[in-house]
Every structure is written in C-alpha cells, then in structure tokens.
Design a protein around this motif. Structure first.
Motif, PDB file in Angstrom:
ATOM      1  N   GLU A  36       0.951  -1.078   0.158  1.00 51.29           N
ATOM      2  CA  GLU A  36       0.054   0.071  -0.030  1.00 51.29           C
ATOM      3  C   GLU A  36       0.692   1.267  -0.149  1.00 51.29           C
ATOM      4  O   GLU A  36       0.422   2.235  -0.621  1.00 51.29           O
ATOM      5  CB  GLU A  36      -1.072   0.037   1.178  1.00 51.29           C
ATOM      6  CG  GLU A  36      -1.995   0.920   1.291  1.00 51.29           C
ATOM      7  CD  GLU A  36      -3.106   0.865   0.191  1.00 51.29           C
ATOM      8  OE1 GLU A  36      -3.823   2.142  -0.131  1.00 51.29           O
ATOM      9  OE2 GLU A  36      -3.426  -0.091  -0.384  1.00 51.29           O
ATOM     10  N   SER A  39       1.154   2.990  -3.480  1.00 52.12           N
ATOM     11  CA  SER A  39       0.106   3.294  -3.979  1.00 52.12           C
ATOM     12  C   SER A  39      -0.269   4.893  -3.609  1.00 52.12           C
ATOM     13  O   SER A  39       0.507   5.503  -2.438  1.00 52.12           O
ATOM     14  CB  SER A  39      -1.227   2.681  -3.331  1.00 52.12           C
ATOM     15  OG  SER A  39      -1.596   3.178  -1.915  1.00 52.12           O
ATOM     16  N   ALA A  40      -1.220   5.480  -4.402  1.00 49.24           N
ATOM     17  CA  ALA A  40      -1.326   7.056  -4.159  1.00 49.24           C
ATOM     18  C   ALA A  40      -1.961   7.164  -2.812  1.00 49.24           C
ATOM     19  O   ALA A  40      -1.724   7.972  -2.010  1.00 49.24           O
ATOM     20  CB  ALA A  40      -2.307   7.644  -5.156  1.00 49.24           C
ATOM     21  N   GLU A  41      -2.860   6.275  -2.470  1.00 45.76           N
ATOM     22  CA  GLU A  41      -3.613   6.500  -1.044  1.00 45.76           C
ATOM     23  C   GLU A  41      -2.618   6.190   0.132  1.00 45.76           C
ATOM     24  O   GLU A  41      -2.889   6.459   1.243  1.00 45.76           O
ATOM     25  CB  GLU A  41      -4.767   5.306  -0.927  1.00 45.76           C
ATOM     26  CG  GLU A  41      -5.929   5.732  -1.968  1.00 45.76           C
ATOM     27  CD  GLU A  41      -7.204   4.893  -1.945  1.00 45.76           C
ATOM     28  OE1 GLU A  41      -6.970   3.753  -1.524  1.00 45.76           O
ATOM     29  OE2 GLU A  41      -8.041   5.328  -2.565  1.00 45.76           O
ATOM     30  N   GLY A  42      -1.728   5.333  -0.302  1.00 44.93           N
ATOM     31  CA  GLY A  42      -0.642   4.944   0.866  1.00 44.93           C
ATOM     32  C   GLY A  42       0.548   5.892   0.934  1.00 44.93           C
ATOM     33  O   GLY A  42       1.292   5.657   1.883  1.00 44.93           O
ATOM     34  N   GLY A  43       0.557   7.002   0.130  1.00 40.58           N
ATOM     35  CA  GLY A  43       1.672   7.681   0.451  1.00 40.58           C
ATOM     36  C   GLY A  43       2.702   7.988  -0.847  1.00 40.58           C
ATOM     37  O   GLY A  43       3.567   8.698  -0.760  1.00 40.58           O
ATOM     38  N   SER A  44       2.353   7.280  -1.912  1.00 33.10           N
ATOM     39  CA  SER A  44       3.438   7.485  -2.917  1.00 33.10           C
ATOM     40  C   SER A  44       4.648   7.490  -2.851  1.00 33.10           C
ATOM     41  O   SER A  44       5.510   8.202  -3.371  1.00 33.10           O
ATOM     42  CB  SER A  44       2.772   8.927  -3.827  1.00 33.10           C
ATOM     43  OG  SER A  44       1.689   8.706  -4.429  1.00 33.10           O
ATOM     44  N   HIS A  78       4.123   7.127 -14.210  1.00 33.81           N
ATOM     45  CA  HIS A  78       4.235   7.423 -12.707  1.00 33.81           C
ATOM     46  C   HIS A  78       5.555   7.902 -12.260  1.00 33.81           C
ATOM     47  O   HIS A  78       5.500   8.653 -11.268  1.00 33.81           O
ATOM     48  CB  HIS A  78       4.097   5.796 -11.756  1.00 33.81           C
ATOM     49  CG  HIS A  78       2.594   5.602 -11.782  1.00 33.81           C
ATOM     50  ND1 HIS A  78       1.830   5.828 -10.876  1.00 33.81           N
ATOM     51  CD2 HIS A  78       1.929   4.837 -13.020  1.00 33.81           C
ATOM     52  CE1 HIS A  78       0.343   5.215 -11.309  1.00 33.81           C
ATOM     53  NE2 HIS A  78       0.508   4.718 -12.343  1.00 33.81           N
ATOM     54  N   THR A 120       4.323   9.252  -8.532  1.00 34.51           N
ATOM     55  CA  THR A 120       2.986   9.270  -8.026  1.00 34.51           C
ATOM     56  C   THR A 120       2.555   7.591  -7.828  1.00 34.51           C
ATOM     57  O   THR A 120       2.683   6.940  -8.777  1.00 34.51           O
ATOM     58  CB  THR A 120       2.066   9.822  -8.896  1.00 34.51           C
ATOM     59  OG1 THR A 120       0.691   9.860  -8.180  1.00 34.51           O
ATOM     60  CG2 THR A 120       1.922   9.475 -10.367  1.00 34.51           C
ATOM     61  N   ALA A 123      -2.597   3.906  -8.496  1.00 35.73           N
ATOM     62  CA  ALA A 123      -4.149   4.609  -8.236  1.00 35.73           C
ATOM     63  C   ALA A 123      -5.127   3.809  -9.313  1.00 35.73           C
ATOM     64  O   ALA A 123      -5.840   4.731  -9.933  1.00 35.73           O
ATOM     65  CB  ALA A 123      -4.216   5.788  -8.398  1.00 35.73           C
ATOM     66  N   GLU A 126     -11.213   1.963  -8.861  1.00 38.10           N
ATOM     67  CA  GLU A 126     -11.616   0.774  -8.280  1.00 38.10           C
ATOM     68  C   GLU A 126     -12.540  -0.144  -8.891  1.00 38.10           C
ATOM     69  O   GLU A 126     -13.212   0.388  -9.822  1.00 38.10           O
ATOM     70  CB  GLU A 126     -12.765   1.687  -7.096  1.00 38.10           C
ATOM     71  CG  GLU A 126     -13.412   0.609  -6.017  1.00 38.10           C
ATOM     72  CD  GLU A 126     -12.222   0.354  -4.998  1.00 38.10           C
ATOM     73  OE1 GLU A 126     -12.528  -0.688  -4.353  1.00 38.10           O
ATOM     74  OE2 GLU A 126     -11.772   1.202  -4.440  1.00 38.10           O
ATOM     75  N   ARG A 176      -7.064  -2.297  -6.909  1.00 40.46           N
ATOM     76  CA  ARG A 176      -7.980  -1.544  -5.520  1.00 40.46           C
ATOM     77  C   ARG A 176      -9.492  -2.283  -5.768  1.00 40.46           C
ATOM     78  O   ARG A 176      -9.920  -2.705  -6.584  1.00 40.46           O
ATOM     79  CB  ARG A 176      -8.371  -0.088  -5.883  1.00 40.46           C
ATOM     80  CG  ARG A 176      -6.912   0.420  -5.715  1.00 40.46           C
ATOM     81  CD  ARG A 176      -7.189   2.068  -5.645  1.00 40.46           C
ATOM     82  NE  ARG A 176      -8.496   2.468  -5.878  1.00 40.46           N
ATOM     83  CZ  ARG A 176      -8.630   3.754  -5.914  1.00 40.46           C
ATOM     84  NH1 ARG A 176      -8.039   4.752  -5.782  1.00 40.46           N
ATOM     85  NH2 ARG A 176      -9.999   3.965  -6.116  1.00 40.46           N
TER      86      ARG A 176
END
Length: 176
Positions: A36, A39-44, A78, A120, A123, A126, A176
């Motif tokens: 994670e 990932s973008a949600e996990g901190g990139s 990315h 980045t 992401a 979903e 995701r």
C-alpha cells in the motif's frame, strides 16, 4: 464505463530489442502485488531499486515507472528520472519524493502524468483489473539527455530510445 478491457501489450516489447541486465528491489517483486505504501492512497513512496551488469559504454541512466493498463489510450507515467550518473547502482526507498532530495546530483525528475513532481503511487480505478507497474532502468550511451523538470515522460522515453544500450525491468502489480 467498461473497466474490463483487454490487457495492454508489454510496453518495451514494442521497441527495438536491446540487451538486458539485472534489476532487483527490496520493496517490490516481479509479478507480485505492491504494498500500500507504493499506492497514491498509501503515500506514493517509490520502491528501492538496485541494478548490476550495466554494459560497457554506459554513460548515464534513466529510471521510469509506467502503467500500461491505465484506462487511457497511452497508459500512465508514474515516474521518470533522467541523467542519473552511470556510477549509480541503486535508488533508496522514497527516492522519488517531489523534492528529489535522495537522487544523485545532476539527476532530473520530470513531471509525472498526474502533473506533479516525483513518483505518484498506484491508483487504478476501483474495481478495475490488476494493473502492471513497469519499473525500467535504461543504460544510455550519452552523458545526459537535453531535458528539464518540464519535459514530459513520453519525450524522455522517445529521446532515450536512440541512446539505449540495455534495459532492465521489474513489474509488480496493484489492484483496488
């Protein structure tokens, strides 16, 4: 929107064949899901990368991360770092920070396809299929490419094509 489209081709299979060398990571594995944190949600956070076996004549390196499975006609860049000195043999976890503080002197981090500096994180939409994130190290026969922070990743890839002596890839996944 149909997110279950056919798998995109392997991006480097579309280019002229060049020799390879060894690319490894303590953080990601070929064909395995990324943590994670990447990932973008996990901190990139960009993963640690290390390489060996560069060909004679290597004068600089380009490191990139490309998602060929992004729901766009051209994939999604990315991360792209150009003008790494040929003496560079690894990048630490987090080297892709926006400020580039963990990159060797002279390295140029161009904007990613999200428009920002640095790495980045993954992401994918979903519910979309598993995406591949192709980390590539390109050994070049020139000291530097004529690029700066405003250059697009696609232009770096294009300029690199004419100077690539060898390439190594590592392709983790994310969903995701």
């Amino acid at each position: 929107m149909d997110l279950h489209r056919p798998l995109a081709p392997e991006p480097y299979d579309q280019l002229p064949t060049v020799p390879g060398f060894t690319l490894t990571s303590q953080d990601v594995s070929d064909g395995a899901p990324m943590a994670e944190a990447h990932s973008a949600e996990g901190g990139s956070t960009s993963p640690q990368l290390a390489w060996e076996g560069l060909p004679e004549g290597t004068r600089s390196l380009v490191v990139s991360c490309f998602d060929p499975d992004a729901p766009t006609p051209a994939g999604f860049w990315h991360w792209t770092v150009a003008n790494l000195p040929a003496s560079t043999t690894s990048l630490p976890t987090g080297a892709g920070s926006a400020d580039g503080a963990h990159l060797p002197e002279g390295a140029v981090q161009v904007r990613n396809d999200g428009g920002g500096a640095g790495f980045t994180g993954a992401a994918p939409p979903e519910g979309d299929r598993v995406h591949r994130y192709v980390f590539a190290v390109h050994a070049l026969d020139v000291d530097r490419l004529d690029v700066d922070e405003t250059t697009t990743p696609t232009k770096v890839a294009f300029l690199s094509l004419f100077h690539t002596l060898a390439r190594a890839t590592l392709t983790p996944t994310f969903q995701r």
